[in-house]
Design an enzyme around this catalytic site. Structure first.
Site, short mmCIF file in Angstrom:
data_model
loop_
_atom_site.label_atom_id
_atom_site.label_comp_id
_atom_site.label_asym_id
_atom_site.label_seq_id
_atom_site.Cartn_x
_atom_site.Cartn_y
_atom_site.Cartn_z
N SER A 1 0.83 -1.22 0.00
CA SER A 1 0.00 0.00 0.00
C SER A 1 0.85 1.25 0.00
O SER A 1 1.70 1.43 0.88
CB SER A 1 -0.86 0.08 1.27
OG SER A 1 -1.80 -0.93 1.30
N HIS B 1 -3.90 -0.03 -4.60
CA HIS B 1 -3.20 -1.18 -5.20
C HIS B 1 -3.63 -1.25 -6.66
O HIS B 1 -4.81 -1.33 -6.96
CB HIS B 1 -3.63 -2.48 -4.50
CG HIS B 1 -3.03 -2.67 -3.16
ND1 HIS B 1 -1.91 -3.41 -2.94
CD2 HIS B 1 -3.41 -2.20 -1.95
CE1 HIS B 1 -1.60 -3.40 -1.66
NE2 HIS B 1 -2.51 -2.68 -1.03
N HIS C 1 -5.09 -9.90 -1.46
CA HIS C 1 -5.09 -10.18 -0.02
C HIS C 1 -6.11 -11.27 0.30
O HIS C 1 -7.17 -11.33 -0.35
CB HIS C 1 -5.49 -8.93 0.78
CG HIS C 1 -4.61 -7.76 0.54
ND1 HIS C 1 -4.73 -6.95 -0.56
CD2 HIS C 1 -3.58 -7.25 1.27
CE1 HIS C 1 -3.82 -6.00 -0.50
NE2 HIS C 1 -3.11 -6.16 0.59
N TYR D 1 -8.08 -11.27 2.73
CA TYR D 1 -9.34 -10.67 3.21
C TYR D 1 -10.27 -10.24 2.07
O TYR D 1 -11.44 -9.96 2.30
CB TYR D 1 -9.07 -9.48 4.16
CG TYR D 1 -8.39 -8.30 3.52
CD1 TYR D 1 -9.05 -7.48 2.61
CD2 TYR D 1 -7.08 -7.98 3.85
CE1 TYR D 1 -8.41 -6.40 2.02
CE2 TYR D 1 -6.43 -6.92 3.27
CZ TYR D 1 -7.10 -6.13 2.35
OH TYR D 1 -6.46 -5.07 1.77
N GLU D 2 -9.73 -10.20 0.83
CA GLU D 2 -10.61 -9.87 -0.30
C GLU D 2 -11.53 -11.04 -0.63
O GLU D 2 -12.45 -10.90 -1.44
CB GLU D 2 -9.76 -9.48 -1.52
CG GLU D 2 -9.02 -8.16 -1.31
CD GLU D 2 -8.11 -7.82 -2.49
OE1 GLU D 2 -8.61 -7.30 -3.49
OE2 GLU D 2 -6.88 -8.06 -2.39
N ALA E 1 2.82 -2.04 4.11
CA ALA E 1 2.55 -1.00 5.10
C ALA E 1 2.14 -1.73 6.37
O ALA E 1 1.35 -2.67 6.31
CB ALA E 1 1.42 -0.11 4.62
N MET F 1 -1.80 -7.01 7.06
CA MET F 1 -2.78 -7.96 6.51
C MET F 1 -2.28 -8.62 5.23
O MET F 1 -3.09 -9.03 4.39
CB MET F 1 -4.09 -7.22 6.23
CG MET F 1 -4.65 -6.45 7.39
SD MET F 1 -6.08 -5.50 6.88
CE MET F 1 -6.23 -4.34 8.24
N SER F 2 -0.98 -8.71 5.06
CA SER F 2 -0.46 -9.25 3.78
C SER F 2 0.85 -9.98 3.99
O SER F 2 1.16 -10.43 5.10
CB SER F 2 -0.26 -8.09 2.81
OG SER F 2 0.81 -7.27 3.26
N ASN G 1 1.71 3.70 10.85
CA ASN G 1 0.89 4.17 11.98
C ASN G 1 1.30 3.42 13.25
O ASN G 1 1.90 2.35 13.16
CB ASN G 1 -0.60 3.90 11.69
CG ASN G 1 -0.87 2.45 11.37
OD1 ASN G 1 -0.65 2.01 10.23
ND2 ASN G 1 -1.31 1.69 12.35
N HIS H 1 -7.22 3.90 6.11
CA HIS H 1 -6.40 3.50 4.96
C HIS H 1 -5.76 4.71 4.26
O HIS H 1 -4.62 4.61 3.77
CB HIS H 1 -7.27 2.68 3.99
CG HIS H 1 -6.52 2.06 2.86
ND1 HIS H 1 -5.42 1.24 3.05
CD2 HIS H 1 -6.71 2.13 1.52
CE1 HIS H 1 -4.97 0.84 1.86
NE2 HIS H 1 -5.73 1.36 0.91
N1 HPA Z 1 -2.87 -3.05 11.18
C1 HPA Z 1 -3.04 -3.89 10.14
N2 HPA Z 1 -2.63 -3.61 8.92
C2 HPA Z 1 -2.03 -2.43 8.71
C3 HPA Z 1 -1.82 -1.50 9.74
C4 HPA Z 1 -2.27 -1.83 11.04
O1 HPA Z 1 -2.12 -1.08 12.02
N3 HPA Z 1 -1.20 -0.42 9.20
C5 HPA Z 1 -1.03 -0.72 7.87
N4 HPA Z 1 -1.53 -1.92 7.57
#
Ligand code: HPA
Length: 270
Positions: free
Chosen positions: A28, A59, A81, A83-84, A111, A209-210, A233, A245
Site C-alpha cells: 500500500s 493497489h 489479499h 481478506y478480499e 505497510a 494484513m499481507s 501508523n 487506509h
Molecule cells: N494493522 C493492520 N494492517 C495495517 C496496519 C495496522 O495497524 N497499518 C497498515 N496496515
C-alpha cells in the site's frame, strides 16, 4: 492448480522478451516504486488467465516488467489479499508465476502498524521473521510437488544474506532500518487494542494484513526472500488516534525516497 500456474505463465511469456530474475511486491502506497523501472512492459492482471483483479484502493493490479540498474525485474503493483475473499492459492498465484518465469530473488514490501515502542510512522523495518495469526496457509491442500516439499522448513523464511544486503544498502544511503517480526492478521478490520497487546506479548513488532502468504509460497518454491515493512501508523490503542487506509497510504508515500534508494541500491548489488 499447477496447470493454472502454467497457463498464466505461458500467457505472460508470450508478451515479454526477457524473463525476470528479481521480483518485487509493492505494498500500500509503495506502488510509485515502479517509476524506477526502465524499459517497461506492463500487463494488467485482468488480461492474465486465472489472475484476479485486486479490489483494494491504492493497489494497482499490474505486473510491470523491465530493468532496475540493469537487472531484469518484475514488480507486482497491487497484491491480492486473503481478506478480499480469494482462495489462498489465487492470492499466491502471481508469486508462483514469478517462479516459473525464472525469478530467484523476491523483495516483499508492505505497510504495517508499529507495535514495538521504538517504531514510528515513516520507519522502514527489515522483516526478520513472521507470526501467522490468520489461521490460513497457502500450502493447505494437495502439495504441488512440482514446486516444493509438503512440509517446508521455515527456520529462515527471510533470507539472512539478502536482508543484510538491504541493511548495508540502507547504511550506504544514510537510511536507518530497524529489524522486526511481522504479525499477519487476516483483516480487513484493523486490530483491537487488546489484540495488539496480545501480539506484543507474542513477539510481534509490527502488524499487517499481507506478505505472509507470498513469503510462504516463495519460500516453498525455493525463491530467496527479503522483506521491508513501512511503518505507517502506531498500532491500535498505542495512541488516541483512530486508523484509516488514507493515512496509511499517505505515510507510506512519504517514506518513498528512502525506500527507493535502499531497494535500487540493493538490486544493483545482486
Ligand atoms: N494493522 C493492520 N494492517 C495495517 C496496519 C495496522 O495497524 N497499518 C497498515 N496496515
Amino acid at each position: 492448480m499447477f496447470k493454472k500456474i502454467e497457463t498464466a505463465t505461458d500467457f505472460i511469456k508470450s508478451k515479454i522478451k526477457e524473463m525476470p530474475e528479481v521480483g518485487i511486491v509493492l505494498g500500500s502506497g509503495l506502488g510509485i516504486f515502479v517509476d524506477q523501472i526502465e524499459n517497461q512492459t506492463s500487463i494488467n492482471y485482468s488480461d492474465i488467465p486465472h489472475f484476479h483483479k485486486t479490489t483494494v484502493e491504492g493497489h494497482e493490479g499490474k505486473l510491470i516488467f523491465g530493468t532496475v540498474k540493469g537487472k531484469k525485474v518484475v514488480a507486482l503493483s497491487g497484491r491480492l489479499h486473503a481478506y478480499e475473499g480469494y482462495p489462498m492459492e489465487d492470492v499466491v498465484l502471481p508469486i508462483r508465476v514469478m517462479a516459473l518465469l525464472g525469478v530467484k530473488t523476491l523483495f516483499v514490501t508492505n505497510a504495517s502498524g508499529g507495535i514495538n515502542r521504538d517504531f514510528h510512522p515513516g520507519d522502514l523495518v527489515l522483516i526478520t521473521d513472521h507470526i501467522n495469526m490468520s489461521g490460513r496457509n497457502p500450502l493447505v491442500g494437495p502439495n504441488l510437488n512440482e514446486l516444493g516439499p509438503r512440509f517446508p522448513d521455515m527456520s529462515e523464511a527471510y533470507n539472512k544474506e539478502l536482508t543484510k544486503l538491504l541493511e548495508d544498502s540502507a547504511h550506504k544511503n544514510s537510511v536507518h532500518m530497524k529489524r522486526g517480526v511481522y504479525a499477519w492478521m487476516l483483516g480487513p478490520t484493523y486490530e483491537t487494542p487488546a489484540e495488539i497487546r496480545m501480539l506484543e506479548r507474542l513477539g510481534g513488532d509490527m502488524v499487517g494484513m499481507s506478505t505472509v502468504p507470498e513469503v510462504i509460497a516463495a519460500h516453498h518454491v525455493g525463491i530467496r526472500v527479503a522483506g521491508v515493512a513501512c511503518i505507517t501508523n502506531y498500532a491500535a490503542g498505542l495512541k488516541p488516534e483512530k486508523l484509516n487506509h488514507a493515512d496509511v497510504k499517505d505515510v507510506a508515500r512519504r517514506s518513498m525516497k528512502n525506500f527507493i534508494s535502499v531497494l535500487t541500491e540493493t538490486i544493483a548489488q545482486l
